[in-house]
Design an enzyme around this catalytic site. Structure first.
Site, short mmCIF file in Angstrom:
data_model
loop_
_atom_site.label_atom_id
_atom_site.label_comp_id
_atom_site.label_asym_id
_atom_site.label_seq_id
_atom_site.Cartn_x
_atom_site.Cartn_y
_atom_site.Cartn_z
N LYS A 1 15.14 4.19 2.61
CA LYS A 1 14.80 3.56 3.89
C LYS A 1 14.41 2.11 3.59
O LYS A 1 14.12 1.79 2.42
CB LYS A 1 13.65 4.30 4.60
CG LYS A 1 12.39 4.40 3.78
CD LYS A 1 11.29 5.11 4.56
CE LYS A 1 10.04 5.28 3.70
NZ LYS A 1 8.93 5.90 4.41
N ASP B 1 10.63 3.40 -5.22
CA ASP B 1 9.89 4.57 -4.74
C ASP B 1 10.64 5.89 -4.96
O ASP B 1 11.32 6.40 -4.07
CB ASP B 1 9.53 4.39 -3.26
CG ASP B 1 8.50 5.42 -2.82
OD1 ASP B 1 8.15 6.31 -3.62
OD2 ASP B 1 8.03 5.33 -1.67
N THR C 1 11.99 10.64 5.49
CA THR C 1 11.46 10.03 6.72
C THR C 1 12.42 10.36 7.85
O THR C 1 13.63 10.11 7.73
CB THR C 1 11.35 8.50 6.50
OG1 THR C 1 10.59 8.30 5.30
CG2 THR C 1 10.66 7.81 7.65
N LYS D 1 0.85 -1.17 0.00
CA LYS D 1 0.00 0.00 0.00
C LYS D 1 0.90 1.23 0.00
O LYS D 1 1.86 1.29 0.76
CB LYS D 1 -0.86 -0.04 1.26
CG LYS D 1 -2.05 0.88 1.22
CD LYS D 1 -2.96 0.61 2.40
CE LYS D 1 -4.10 1.59 2.48
NZ LYS D 1 -3.81 2.98 2.15
N ASP E 1 14.66 9.54 -0.12
CA ASP E 1 13.79 8.75 0.77
C ASP E 1 14.27 7.30 0.86
O ASP E 1 13.48 6.37 0.82
CB ASP E 1 12.33 8.82 0.29
CG ASP E 1 11.35 8.42 1.39
OD1 ASP E 1 11.73 8.42 2.59
OD2 ASP E 1 10.18 8.12 1.07
N ASN F 1 11.59 1.21 1.27
CA ASN F 1 11.68 1.58 -0.15
C ASN F 1 12.78 0.80 -0.88
O ASN F 1 13.18 1.18 -1.98
CB ASN F 1 11.92 3.09 -0.29
CG ASN F 1 10.66 3.86 0.03
OD1 ASN F 1 9.56 3.32 -0.03
ND2 ASN F 1 10.81 5.12 0.38
P1 ATP Z 1 5.05 5.44 0.54
O1 ATP Z 1 5.18 6.86 0.26
O2 ATP Z 1 4.17 5.09 1.70
O3 ATP Z 1 6.40 4.78 0.63
P2 ATP Z 1 4.38 4.93 -2.19
O4 ATP Z 1 3.07 5.45 -2.63
O5 ATP Z 1 5.54 5.70 -2.62
O6 ATP Z 1 4.31 4.73 -0.67
P3 ATP Z 1 5.76 2.48 -2.88
O7 ATP Z 1 6.73 2.67 -1.75
O8 ATP Z 1 6.31 2.59 -4.24
O9 ATP Z 1 4.51 3.45 -2.71
O10 ATP Z 1 5.03 1.07 -2.74
C1 ATP Z 1 4.33 0.74 -1.55
C2 ATP Z 1 4.69 -0.70 -1.15
O11 ATP Z 1 4.24 -1.61 -2.18
C3 ATP Z 1 6.19 -0.97 -1.01
O12 ATP Z 1 6.68 -0.59 0.23
C4 ATP Z 1 6.25 -2.47 -1.28
O13 ATP Z 1 5.87 -3.20 -0.13
C5 ATP Z 1 5.16 -2.68 -2.34
N1 ATP Z 1 5.72 -2.62 -3.70
C6 ATP Z 1 5.88 -1.51 -4.44
N2 ATP Z 1 6.40 -1.78 -5.64
C7 ATP Z 1 6.62 -3.13 -5.66
C8 ATP Z 1 7.19 -4.03 -6.62
N3 ATP Z 1 7.62 -3.57 -7.78
N4 ATP Z 1 7.28 -5.34 -6.30
C9 ATP Z 1 6.86 -5.77 -5.09
N5 ATP Z 1 6.31 -4.97 -4.15
C10 ATP Z 1 6.20 -3.66 -4.40
MG MG Z 2 7.44 3.74 -0.30
#
Ligand code: ATP
Ligand code: MG
Length: 299
Positions: free
Chosen positions: A193, A209, A227, A76, A191, A196
């Site tokens: 961490k 991310d 963060t 998410k 970012d 990510n």
């Molecule tokens: P945030 O700002 O909360 O970090 P975000 O909207 O930037 O969220 P992402 O960090 O890109 O979103 O993705 C959220 C989560 O989804 C990741 O922490 C990971 O658990 C999962 N995820 C994202 N992309 C992938 C991928 N390519 N393969 C597997 N899991 C993924």
């Molecule tokens: Mg993220």
């Protein structure tokens, strides 16, 4: 490997046993793949002018949701979920990050999303999650990404508690190589961490991310983002400009976390901030080698 998953249009005339230029419908069928794949490497057959007289990559790539079978949610994010998806025609498996436009507008984050696409789509490195393409409909923006089957580094680290020095070093090197690629292109991630950073199919790390990333050829920024636990002092002290060294600081914080299992300034938000500015890191335990300590203190 990708080219096996994405076979070229079947432009072989079986009866005549000869190659013919791909038809428009064949090209259209594979249109999204052209974005995902590097340009075709010329081979002896493809350098034959007759075969590739027609540009194999259509100018307009038209990806849409109907091209994909949606599978389980992978995670998410701030503006929506990430799903495991399969490209219907080729069977290619990837991740689809869905961003809700209304939420983006509500949070005033249009600039961040635009940057995420611009920056991420220009990066190619084994240590960086691959970006295959993007499209949108009236309500959502979709980012098509490499699937990282090993999931978040964060979860793996929480499950095992902490890494051995060897594993910590391997992970630190991989993150450093990915950062090196970003910085050589004047990109700051901002970012980094464990949430990510994802694990690829073979246990290799993939930096993901790019929501806070920025292309900054001047190498000077002043926006506070990221963060708290991973922010460097120069980002927290008022009005100071910072450089791509902010990501290097985070590499030290990450390596500490690999070795200990928690971040070096973990505390209440107020205290964490104070401790980062003072450089008041919880000391590394005696069990950590001098070399590892030196590394954490020097990056
Ligand atoms: P945030 O700002 O909360 O970090 P975000 O909207 O930037 O969220 P992402 O960090 O890109 O979103 O993705 C959220 C989560 O989804 C990741 O922490 C990971 O658990 C999962 N995820 C994202 N992309 C992938 C991928 N390519 N393969 C597997 N899991 C993924
Ligand atoms: Mg993220």
């Amino acid at each position: 490997m990708l080219s096996r998953m994405f076979p070229r249009p079947a432009n072989v005339d079986k009866k005549a046993g000869q190659k013919r230029p791909p038809t428009d419908s064949e090209l259209l069928k594979h249109s999204c793949l052209n974005r995902m794949l590097p340009p075709p490497t010329p081979t002896r057959e493809t350098t034959n002018k007759d075969t590739w007289d027609v540009d194999p990559a259509p100018k307009q790539v038209c990806l849409h949701l109907g091209m994909f079978e949606i599978d389980k949610p992978l995670g998410k994010g701030k503006f929506g979920r990430v799903y495991l998806v399969k490209h219907r025609v080729s069977g290619f498996v990837c991740a689809l990050k869905v961003l809700n436009k209304a939420e983006i507008i509500r949070e005033n984050a249009e600039k961040h999303v635009r940057r995420e696409i611009e920056v991420h789509s220009n990066l190619r490195h084994p240590g960086i999650l691959a970006f295959y393409g993007w499209f949108h409909d009236t309500r959502r923006i979709f980012l098509l990404l490499e699937y990282a089957p090993g999931g978040e580094l964060f979860r793996v680290l929480r499950r095992v508690g902490r890494f051995s020095e060897r594993r910590a070093a391997t992970c630190a090197v991989q993150v450093a190589q990915a950062l090196n690629c970003l910085h050589s292109k004047n990109v700051m991630h901002r970012d980094i961490k464990p949430e990510n950073i994802l694990f690829g199919l073979h246990g290799e790390l993939k930096v993901a991310d790019f929501g806070y990333s920025v292309h900054a050829p001047s190498n000077r920024r002043d926006t506070l983002c990221g963060t708290l636990d991973y922010l460097p002092p120069e980002m927290l002290s008022t009005k100071a400009k910072y450089t791509k060294a902010v990501d290097q600081w985070t590499l030290g914080v990450l390596t500490y976390e690999f070795l200990v299992g928690e971040a070096p300034f973990e505390d209440t938000p107020f205290m964490t901030r104070k401790r980062i500015i003072k450089g008041d890191m919880t000391p590394l335990p005696d069990s950590v080698s001098t070399e590892a300590k030196d590394f954490v203190h020097s990056v």
